[in-house]
Design an enzyme around this catalytic site. Sequence first.
Site, PDB file in Angstrom:
ATOM      1  N   LEU A  16       0.832  -1.016  -0.079  1.00  0.00           N
ATOM      2  CA  LEU A  16      -0.038  -0.128   0.132  1.00  0.00           C
ATOM      3  C   LEU A  16       0.923   1.202  -0.101  1.00  0.00           C
ATOM      4  CD1 LEU A  16      -2.684   1.520   0.153  1.00  0.00           C
ATOM      5  CD2 LEU A  16      -2.806   1.237   2.319  1.00  0.00           C
ATOM      6  N   ASP A  70      12.885   2.086  11.708  1.00  0.00           N
ATOM      7  CA  ASP A  70      12.480   0.697  12.194  1.00  0.00           C
ATOM      8  C   ASP A  70      11.425   0.576  13.164  1.00  0.00           C
ATOM      9  OD1 ASP A  70      12.401  -1.999  12.803  1.00  0.00           O
ATOM     10  OD2 ASP A  70      14.662  -2.433  13.258  1.00  0.00           O
ATOM     11  N   ASN A 102       0.919   4.411   7.851  1.00  0.00           N
ATOM     12  CA  ASN A 102       0.917   3.218   6.969  1.00  0.00           C
ATOM     13  C   ASN A 102       1.460   1.880   7.175  1.00  0.00           C
ATOM     14  OD1 ASN A 102       0.233   1.785   4.205  1.00  0.00           O
ATOM     15  ND2 ASN A 102       2.407   2.123   4.263  1.00  0.00           N
ATOM     16  N   TYR A 203      -3.475  -8.766  15.500  1.00  0.00           N
ATOM     17  CA  TYR A 203      -3.358  -7.988  14.464  1.00  0.00           C
ATOM     18  C   TYR A 203      -4.821  -6.981  14.617  1.00  0.00           C
ATOM     19  CZ  TYR A 203      -3.461  -5.635   9.736  1.00  0.00           C
ATOM     20  OH  TYR A 203      -3.483  -4.758   8.857  1.00  0.00           O
ATOM     21  N   LYS A 207      -4.756  -3.126  15.481  1.00  0.00           N
ATOM     22  CA  LYS A 207      -5.389  -1.790  14.744  1.00  0.00           C
ATOM     23  C   LYS A 207      -6.448  -1.132  15.577  1.00  0.00           C
ATOM     24  CE  LYS A 207      -3.397  -2.029  10.811  1.00  0.00           C
ATOM     25  NZ  LYS A 207      -2.807  -0.651  10.212  1.00  0.00           N
TER      26      LYS A 207
END
Length: 345
Positions: A16, A70, A102, A203, A207
């Site tokens: 993306l 990083d 992102n 995950y 988010k």
Amino acid sequence: MAKAGSILITGANGGLGSSIVSRVVSSGLGSRYHGIYTVRTPKGAEPVRASIEKCNRRRPQHTYDFVNLDLSSLDSTRACARDINGRVADGSLPRIRALVLNAGYQESTTLEFSDDGFDMTFQVNFLSHFLFTLMVLQSMDKEKGRVMVVGSWSHDDPRNKVGPVSEAFKGMDTLFSTTEALARGTWSTPQEDPTLCSGFRRYGASKLCELLFMHELAARLAKDPELSNITIAGLDPGAMSTGLLRRGSWFMTTIGAPLLRIGAVATTYFSPNGMFRTTDKSAADALRASFDVEGEKGKALYFNGSELCDTSAEARDEAKRGMLWTDSVGYAQIKAGDTALAHWQ
């Protein structure tokens, strides 16, 4: 020609991220804004650099810098933010008009930890972005600046209840109980659940943390006399075939990802904001959320592709927002002078 500002994108060499960069360069934004593109290693910048230079050979217009960041290291995150702040302060970089958070990390059946002692998914997706954002606020355009968070439907919406991912969230009313459980990787471990679901839940929880942060930051900025014009937006980019899937199962990496890449073209055409999308479509949505939609003080806008929507109720929970913020200030060891935000504690 002097630039109107900078566009700072984390994870600029990802699926993306590189599509967002390509959109910037090929659009009018490329001539108006300087690019600050973060990559984990210098080698990771080369494919994106080649793509930019190909466009610039046809129509020289876009100036840019690659910087090393990083996100699995809080020290690297601090160093990158300090470097950018210093260069904005001395005038060698234009102020940041859009900060696009992102970069992402996803595991399936493994559980990795950073050298800082945190679950890698939690740190890369949320904690380091939290630290980085608070530090570079001083370099934002204080009149038109926008922070844009790349979220995910995995944080909890009706799509979690259908299809192959439904098992991961079956019977679950919440993804956030305590920050410590998510930060230290003691929740949804492969030992508890050796299937792909354990990593996907972590995950989704990371988010969720990003979106809790998004809402809380919007509220705190609105109360800041110097930074109150900076607005916040978030984007659900849908499911895409990107390098984010590389830590998945053999089937996903060798068969599922290519099929998703092909199928996304058709599904994006027939259902632009459906579950599966191309990276090019989501890149356009990311830039629209960053530049084309007027923000509102104290309120974070959230988009499902190009459609304005709501985050989950859990992402808007004020008690959880406050708990996550306070704990994360401690985890990231943020001190007075690290951020321009007045109400950071």
